[in-house]
Write a protein that holds these residues in place. Structure first.
Motif, short mmCIF file in Angstrom:
data_model
loop_
_atom_site.label_atom_id
_atom_site.label_comp_id
_atom_site.label_asym_id
_atom_site.label_seq_id
_atom_site.Cartn_x
_atom_site.Cartn_y
_atom_site.Cartn_z
N LEU A 61 0.84 -1.20 0.00
CA LEU A 61 0.00 0.00 0.00
C LEU A 61 0.87 1.25 0.00
CD1 LEU A 61 -2.71 1.47 0.21
CD2 LEU A 61 -2.61 1.13 2.70
N MET A 62 1.91 1.24 0.82
CA MET A 62 2.81 2.38 0.88
C MET A 62 3.47 2.62 -0.48
SD MET A 62 6.33 3.06 0.87
CE MET A 62 7.08 1.54 1.45
N ILE A 63 3.93 1.55 -1.11
CA ILE A 63 4.60 1.68 -2.40
C ILE A 63 3.63 2.24 -3.45
CG2 ILE A 63 5.61 0.35 -4.32
CD1 ILE A 63 6.81 -1.49 -2.12
N ALA A 64 2.39 1.78 -3.42
CA ALA A 64 1.40 2.28 -4.36
C ALA A 64 1.15 3.77 -4.16
CB ALA A 64 0.09 1.50 -4.21
N ILE A 65 1.00 4.20 -2.91
CA ILE A 65 0.71 5.60 -2.62
C ILE A 65 1.91 6.50 -2.94
CG2 ILE A 65 0.18 7.24 -0.78
CD1 ILE A 65 -1.46 5.08 0.56
N VAL A 66 3.10 6.08 -2.51
CA VAL A 66 4.29 6.89 -2.77
C VAL A 66 4.57 6.96 -4.27
CG1 VAL A 66 6.78 7.05 -2.41
CG2 VAL A 66 5.29 6.47 -0.50
N SER A 67 4.35 5.85 -4.99
CA SER A 67 4.53 5.86 -6.45
C SER A 67 3.58 6.86 -7.10
CB SER A 67 4.29 4.47 -7.02
OG SER A 67 5.22 3.54 -6.52
N SER A 68 2.33 6.86 -6.63
CA SER A 68 1.34 7.80 -7.15
C SER A 68 1.77 9.24 -6.91
CB SER A 68 -0.01 7.53 -6.48
OG SER A 68 -0.97 8.49 -6.86
N ALA A 69 2.23 9.52 -5.68
CA ALA A 69 2.67 10.88 -5.35
C ALA A 69 3.89 11.26 -6.17
CB ALA A 69 3.00 10.96 -3.86
N LEU A 70 4.81 10.32 -6.38
CA LEU A 70 6.02 10.61 -7.14
C LEU A 70 5.69 10.91 -8.60
CD1 LEU A 70 9.11 10.74 -7.00
CD2 LEU A 70 9.16 8.30 -7.55
N ILE A 71 4.77 10.14 -9.17
CA ILE A 71 4.38 10.35 -10.57
C ILE A 71 3.76 11.73 -10.75
CG2 ILE A 71 2.76 9.61 -12.36
CD1 ILE A 71 3.16 6.73 -11.31
N HIS A 72 2.81 12.07 -9.87
CA HIS A 72 2.13 13.35 -10.05
C HIS A 72 3.03 14.52 -9.70
CE1 HIS A 72 -1.26 15.94 -10.67
NE2 HIS A 72 -1.15 16.46 -9.46
N ALA A 73 3.83 14.39 -8.64
CA ALA A 73 4.75 15.47 -8.28
C ALA A 73 5.74 15.72 -9.41
CB ALA A 73 5.50 15.11 -6.99
N GLY A 74 6.24 14.64 -10.02
CA GLY A 74 7.15 14.80 -11.15
C GLY A 74 6.48 15.51 -12.32
N ALA A 75 5.23 15.14 -12.62
CA ALA A 75 4.50 15.78 -13.71
C ALA A 75 4.28 17.26 -13.43
CB ALA A 75 3.17 15.08 -13.94
N VAL A 76 3.95 17.58 -12.19
CA VAL A 76 3.70 18.98 -11.82
C VAL A 76 4.98 19.80 -11.96
CG1 VAL A 76 3.09 20.52 -9.93
CG2 VAL A 76 1.76 18.45 -10.31
N LEU A 77 6.09 19.26 -11.46
CA LEU A 77 7.35 20.00 -11.51
C LEU A 77 7.85 20.16 -12.94
CD1 LEU A 77 9.17 18.44 -8.43
CD2 LEU A 77 8.18 20.73 -8.61
N ILE A 78 7.68 19.12 -13.77
CA ILE A 78 8.09 19.21 -15.17
C ILE A 78 7.30 20.30 -15.90
CG2 ILE A 78 8.07 17.99 -17.39
CD1 ILE A 78 8.76 15.45 -15.83
N SER A 79 6.02 20.42 -15.52
CA SER A 79 5.17 21.43 -16.17
C SER A 79 5.33 22.81 -15.53
CB SER A 79 3.70 21.00 -16.08
OG SER A 79 3.27 20.97 -14.72
N GLY A 80 6.32 22.96 -14.65
CA GLY A 80 6.57 24.25 -14.03
C GLY A 80 5.61 24.58 -12.91
#
Length: 375
Positions: free
Chosen positions: A79-98
């Motif tokens: 569960l932790m891996i699923a949640i942290v992966s989700s946060a990492l994916i979206h945080a990366g997308a947000v930062l890439i888009s400025g």
């Protein structure tokens, strides 16, 4: 009913439907708030965000399934891996888009913290349920809840001649977070909260609540939320004397009760001009979810373990955001130190996982097939 109330009603209807379906069928809904969150996106016409949620869910699912074939991890770690992966994916997308990920443009405060928080969390929660109970059941339940929730919202808005929720709402301007600091703070907050849960068995009162408390910048409003939480905890403890439910059912009930208590309490306080209630009352969903999450953690982990976990997560969120905003050369080193500390905590928890592996291996070697059974 205002647009703010309509948004709150949509989320509560979604949570209630998820709890009802689980009560009747024992089917999971990809996260308690996922159906309501998707209902909000649908009523707002944010189909791009729905697609983004689906793609992130699939990616997280593939990560979880791959790990299950490679490593024998407990369910809590998956569960932790699923949640942290989700946060990492979206945080990366947000930062890439400025810093302009999720609903564009980004407005911080009010609903945006929860809406963005939904995109950080719900794909991971959905992926975990997909891995546990399969695609047909999970997707079917999520679609049913989202569809009914959106239908109820459209119906109420039509009857009351109210515009359906739009994203982003006109929100209070954030005095704390920036477009760049927010995704990093969310990722650090989620990783810290999960580390406290896995390694020490401490609650954190919910990830959304931690980010929201820092946003408030008001001790009076903080104690208002704590007071509403205390009411929820007291009512729940009284009801536990007369009703028997599973831990998951109590969690669902506490979330619904906490959301209702927060909605009513803040509305009444705002009506009578109480400033300490009006400040958090300007936010649509954060106080509702924060009260329920803190109450459920108190019931599950106990008061002091929840307070300790919450204090650590709040301190981590505050310090991380401060370092990013200052943009000092030493800030990177301090953030790296925070990340290293979180990794160390995970390693402490992993020691217990390894002990479980060694014990299972020892038992397997001693009893190759099955342990002896006394007749």
């Amino acid at each position: 009913m205002t647009e703010l109330d309509l948004m709150r009603m949509t989320m509560i209807v979604g949570i209630t439907l998820a709890a009802f379906i689980y009560q009747r069928t024992r089917l999971l809904s990809g996260g308690l708030m996922t159906g309501g969150y998707l209902g909000i996106l649908i009523t707002a016409g944010s189909w791009g965000d729905v697609l983004g949620w689906a793609v992130a869910s699939v990616v997280c699912y593939l990560i979880v399934k791959t790990l299950t074939y490679l490593v024998a991890l407990p369910k809590a770690w998956l569960l932790m891996i699923a949640i942290v992966s989700s946060a990492l994916i979206h945080a990366g997308a947000v930062l890439i888009s400025g810093g302009k990920g999720g609903q564009d443009p980004v407005f911080l405060g009010s609903v945006e913290v929860v809406i963005a928080g939904g995109m950080y969390l719900t794909p991971g929660l959905t992926a975990y349920d997909l891995a546990r109970q399969g695609w047909i059941r999970t997707v079917g339940v999520v679609a049913l809840i989202a569809g009914i929730t959106a239908g109820v919202t459209f119906g109420i808005s039509a009857i009351g001649n109210i515009a359906a929720p739009t994203l982003p709402l006109t929100n209070p301007v954030s005095l704390v977070y920036t477009d760049v600091s927010f995704p990093i703070v969310m990722l650090i907050c989620i990783a810290t909260a999960e580390a406290m849960r896995l390694s020490f068995g401490w609650g954190s009162g919910g990830i959304i609540g931690s980010v929201f408390f820092i946003e408030l910048l008001s001790w009076e409003s903080f104690f208002v939320i704590i007071g509403l939480t205390a009411v929820t905890v007291i009512v729940t403890n009284v009801l536990k004397r007369y009703f028997i439910m599973t831990p998951r059912q109590w969690f669902q009930f506490t979330m619904i009760l906490g959301a209702m208590v927060a909605w009513i309490g803040l509305s009444v306080g705002t009506y009578f001009g109480i400033e300490a209630a009006a400040v958090p009352g300007a936010y649509a969903l954060e106080p509702l979810l924060a009260v329920g999450l803190i109450s459920s953690d108190v019931a599950r982990y106990g008061t002091w373990k929840t307070v300790a976990g919450k204090a650590i997560v709040l301190s981590t969120v505050f310090f991380t955001n401060l370092m990013i905003i200052q943009n000092d050369p030493d800030s990177v080193r301090w953030i790296a130190l925070i990340v290293a500390g979180i990794v160390i905590v995970y390693l402490i928890g992993f020691i217990y996982v390894r002990k479980g592996w060694l014990h299972a291996r020892k038992v397997g070697e001693q009893f190759p097939l099955l342990p002896p059974v006394k007749v």
